[in-house]
Design a protein around this motif. Structure first.
Motif, PDB file in Angstrom:
ATOM      1  N   LEU A   1      25.357  82.506  31.308  1.00 31.33           N
ATOM      2  CA  LEU A   1      25.838  81.124  31.397  1.00 31.33           C
ATOM      3  C   LEU A   1      27.326  80.987  30.928  1.00 31.33           C
ATOM      4  O   LEU A   1      27.514  81.413  29.859  1.00 31.33           O
ATOM      5  CB  LEU A   1      24.805  80.105  30.985  1.00 31.33           C
ATOM      6  CG  LEU A   1      25.036  78.592  31.175  1.00 31.33           C
ATOM      7  CD1 LEU A   1      25.192  78.041  32.596  1.00 31.33           C
ATOM      8  CD2 LEU A   1      24.166  77.691  30.196  1.00 31.33           C
TER       9      LEU A   1
ATOM     10  N   LEU B   1      19.379  74.443  31.445  1.00 29.98           N
ATOM     11  CA  LEU B   1      19.833  75.720  31.711  1.00 29.98           C
ATOM     12  C   LEU B   1      18.963  76.750  30.463  1.00 29.98           C
ATOM     13  O   LEU B   1      19.324  77.958  30.527  1.00 29.98           O
ATOM     14  CB  LEU B   1      21.023  75.802  31.876  1.00 29.98           C
ATOM     15  CG  LEU B   1      21.811  75.431  32.954  1.00 29.98           C
ATOM     16  CD1 LEU B   1      23.489  75.079  32.785  1.00 29.98           C
ATOM     17  CD2 LEU B   1      21.191  76.198  34.372  1.00 29.98           C
TER      18      LEU B   1
ATOM     19  N   ARG C   1      17.033  78.528  35.687  1.00 26.72           N
ATOM     20  CA  ARG C   1      18.293  79.148  35.789  1.00 26.72           C
ATOM     21  C   ARG C   1      17.905  80.054  36.889  1.00 26.72           C
ATOM     22  O   ARG C   1      18.965  80.214  37.795  1.00 26.72           O
ATOM     23  CB  ARG C   1      18.553  79.834  34.563  1.00 26.72           C
ATOM     24  CG  ARG C   1      20.020  80.487  34.642  1.00 26.72           C
ATOM     25  CD  ARG C   1      20.397  80.872  33.003  1.00 26.72           C
ATOM     26  NE  ARG C   1      19.583  81.947  32.575  1.00 26.72           N
ATOM     27  CZ  ARG C   1      18.368  81.700  31.731  1.00 26.72           C
ATOM     28  NH1 ARG C   1      18.879  80.228  31.049  1.00 26.72           N
ATOM     29  NH2 ARG C   1      17.606  82.319  30.997  1.00 26.72           N
TER      30      ARG C   1
END
Length: 634
Positions: free
Chosen positions: A63, A127, A133
């Motif tokens: 991420l 997330l 995710r």
């Protein structure tokens, strides 16, 4: 917050093939311009790059959340992109992070403290959950991606950890029992939630044992994490469990990794030779054991020193304020008794408590009696703090040897525990202290005190600088505590100069964090800025741990800057020979300074850390600017 309200399908990129971070930022910025979300691509791209230079926007698990705040942004929006091939060199909190999911946020400057934080909180919360995710990464079209943005509750496990999830338990303990103890516990709990574990942490801090683990919880636990810089209590409870031991600061950096290590750790065997409630840690070097024992002893005398010092300060303040000096000096009066109580805590109790709990750390409860005896013997023959430290170590290792070699069972076990151990060990310690090491310790103590009293000029500057650097080197860690022990030991001998420098320097790191993050916001992220708003208050209270969050993110630059300013501060205070006979008073130390008039002493003692703060702040910002320019060039 409904994320789909601030984006649209035209701002969603699926399976893009960006080669670099710069390419990703430029392409996503152009989409914002095309959709009318920003006025100028160049201005917004510069805002993005400026933010990248402050700190990493890559996180972990693939991420990255780059974000820019600028007046060129017409309305808050974000661009999202899934990548066909990860970007491997995106600067991230996790050095191994390979970015395959990007959320680029565009926020108007006027909404930096509202929408910006709201969007970041919503994204970061969702997330952290792997199912959410993975659902976004698996989306094949922008339409599907949009549908899944606000379906975190249906697509992932519930945010609250199930009561049936595996349990990890922990124990945290630091020398002061204030900051690290609780910060480490929180880090472990948060990491457990992210990994799908229930985590319960027992804090052995300044308030004693908080949130104690129950036998049922320990029995149920898959593994145990013991994060400590001092001896923890009742480790026998952990026999047979998978246990990993580490420093109290480690969970702040690698909480998830510690949980994984704990799950793979061997079973803890404890100390089968002891019948006591507390057991020896395994696989610990002698040096680590000595260091931990000294830190444990110091952690137990800190509240005694502070309470004794404040009692003396209270009695002195009342006497001077209300012209009661005669009552202060007259035996048996209230003020005189308060004075004697405070002095007794510092002069009579401090060294025996130090010796007792050093021995306790090494040999558990049986070490207390010979440890107290060693400390009291040190007081009787005037070997001071050093004698208590050495005597406590001797008592601890003597008792550890006796426990290993004098064993029994059945009806005689009580006789050994309650007569042989305390009586024999106390006699031996008395003989050693009075007849063997007493004179060498007296000579060493007198030489140390005499040498320090004879220091002048450059030597005083050097000692002050060294004390200053030790204070700010690890912000409450072992080096800081070593400086504290040195200064308190000299205070007990009547030399108040080193402690005045120590107490003054403690403000530098805290003041620097506040000055840097408030005056130069550009180089610090939102979290660091928030920390900086209140750190100066901790500095006034003499607490250095408030600077730890900034130090953990950028240790070399931050600690390096602290050291220079702290060295200057310590050198200034020592060179003017300002003394402080009252420990633990924080900013109120101004009223108890010796060696100068009130205003002169206050100007030196408070002015020195302000100057040190200016120096440390200038160095820190210079180093941040240098890093910023390098990132821009790359």
């Amino acid at each position: 917050m409904k994320l789909s309200n601030i984006t649209n399908e035209n701002l969603i990129l699926i399976n893009e093939s960006f080669q670099t971070k710069q390419e990703a930022l430029e392409k996503m910025t152009s989409l914002l311009k095309r959709e009318g979300k920003i006025e100028s691509e160049d201005v917004f791209l510069k805002a993005l790059i400026d933010r990248e230079a402050q700190s990493a926007t890559g996180f972990e698990n693939g991420l990255a959340i780059p974000h820019g705040k600028s007046d060129t942004v017409k309305e808050a929006a974000f661009v999202a992109a899934t990548l066909e091939k990860p970007i491997e060199d995106w600067e991230s909190i996790d050095p191994e992070n390979k970015v395959d999911l990007i959320f680029l946020l565009a926020i108007p400057s006027a909404e930096s403290d509202s929408t910006h934080l709201e969007v970041l909180a919503a994204l970061s919360t969702r997330l952290t959950h792997d199912a959410y995710r993975q659902n976004l990464l698996a989306a094949k079209t922008p339409t599907v991606f949009m549908e899944r943005l606000d379906k975190e509750k249906e697509e992932e496990a519930p945010v609250p950890i199930s009561k049936d999830a595996p349990l990890i338990v922990g124990i945290t303990a630091c020398p002061a029992g204030i900051a690290h103890t609780y910060m480490s516990a929180e880090a472990l709990e948060n990491a457990g939630k992210e990994l799908g574990y229930r985590v319960r942490v027992e804090k052995q801090g300044a308030n004693g044992v908080e949130d104690p683990l129950t036998p049922a919880e320990i029995q149920e636990a898959e593994a145990v994490i013991v994060a400590k810089d001092v001896q923890v209590k009742r480790t026998d409870r952990l026999k047979g469990k998978r246990v990993v031991e580490t420093s109290v600061a480690a969970p702040l950096k690698q909480a998830k990794g510690l949980i994984q290590r704990a799950l793979e750790a061997p079973a803890y065997k404890g100390d089968s030779s002891s019948n006591e409630d507390e057991q020896e840690p395994e696989n610990q070097s002698t040096w680590e054991e000595v260091k931990q024992a000294v830190l444990t002893g110091i952690s137990y005398i800190v509240p005694v020193i502070i309470a004794g010092g404040m009692l003396l300060a209270f009695a002195l303040f009342i006497a001077q304020t209300f012209d009661m000096q005669e009552l202060y000096d007259t035996e048996g009066t209230f003020l005189n008794l308060m004075r004697e109580l405070g002095g007794g805590m510092l002069g009579t109790l401090m060294v025996p408590i130090l010796g007792a709990y050093i021995a306790y750390s090494i040999a558990d409860k049986p070490g207390l009696t010979p440890g107290f005896a060693a400390g009291l013997a040190s007081t009787l023959i005037d070997t001071g703090f050093v004698g208590g430290l050495v005597g406590g170590l001797m008592a601890g290792y003597l008792m550890k040897w006796m426990k290993a070699n004098i064993r029994t069972s059945g009806v005689f076990s009580g006789f050994v525990s309650f007569w042989v151990y305390p009586v024999v060990s106390t006699i031996i310690i008395g003989v050693l202290m009075f007849l063997v090491i007493g004179k060498p310790l007296i000579w060493f103590n007198d030489s140390l005190v005499g040498g320090l009293e004879s220091l002048s000029g450059a030597n005083l500057l050097l000692l002050g600088a060294v004390i200053g650097m030790m204070v700010s080197f690890d912000l409450g860690g072992p080096v800081n505590k070593a400086a504290y022990a040195f200064c308190i030991g000299l205070m007990a001998e009547g030399n108040f100069l080193p402690y005045a420098a120590f107490a003054s320097v403690k403000m530098v790191s805290a003041f620097t964090v506040t000055a840097a993050t408030v005056l130069f916001k550009k180089y610090f992220d939102e979290y660091e800025q928030e920390v900086g708003k209140s750190t100066w208050i901790l500095g006034l209270a003499g607490i250095t741990e408030g600077a730890i969050p900034l130090m953990l993110k950028d240790p070399i630059r931050v600690i390096g800057s602290f050291l220079i300013g702290s060295a200057v501060t310590g050198a200034i205070v020592m060179s003017y020979q300002i003394g402080l006979p009252v420990p633990g008073a924080g900013i109120f130390s101004l009223f108890f300074l010796e060696g100068a008039g009130f205003f002169e002493g206050a100007l030196i003692w408070l002015g020195a850390p302000i100057l040190g703060t200016i120096i440390s702040t200038a160095l820190l910002i210079a180093l941040k600017i240098q890093r910023y320019k390098k990132l821009q060039q790359s």
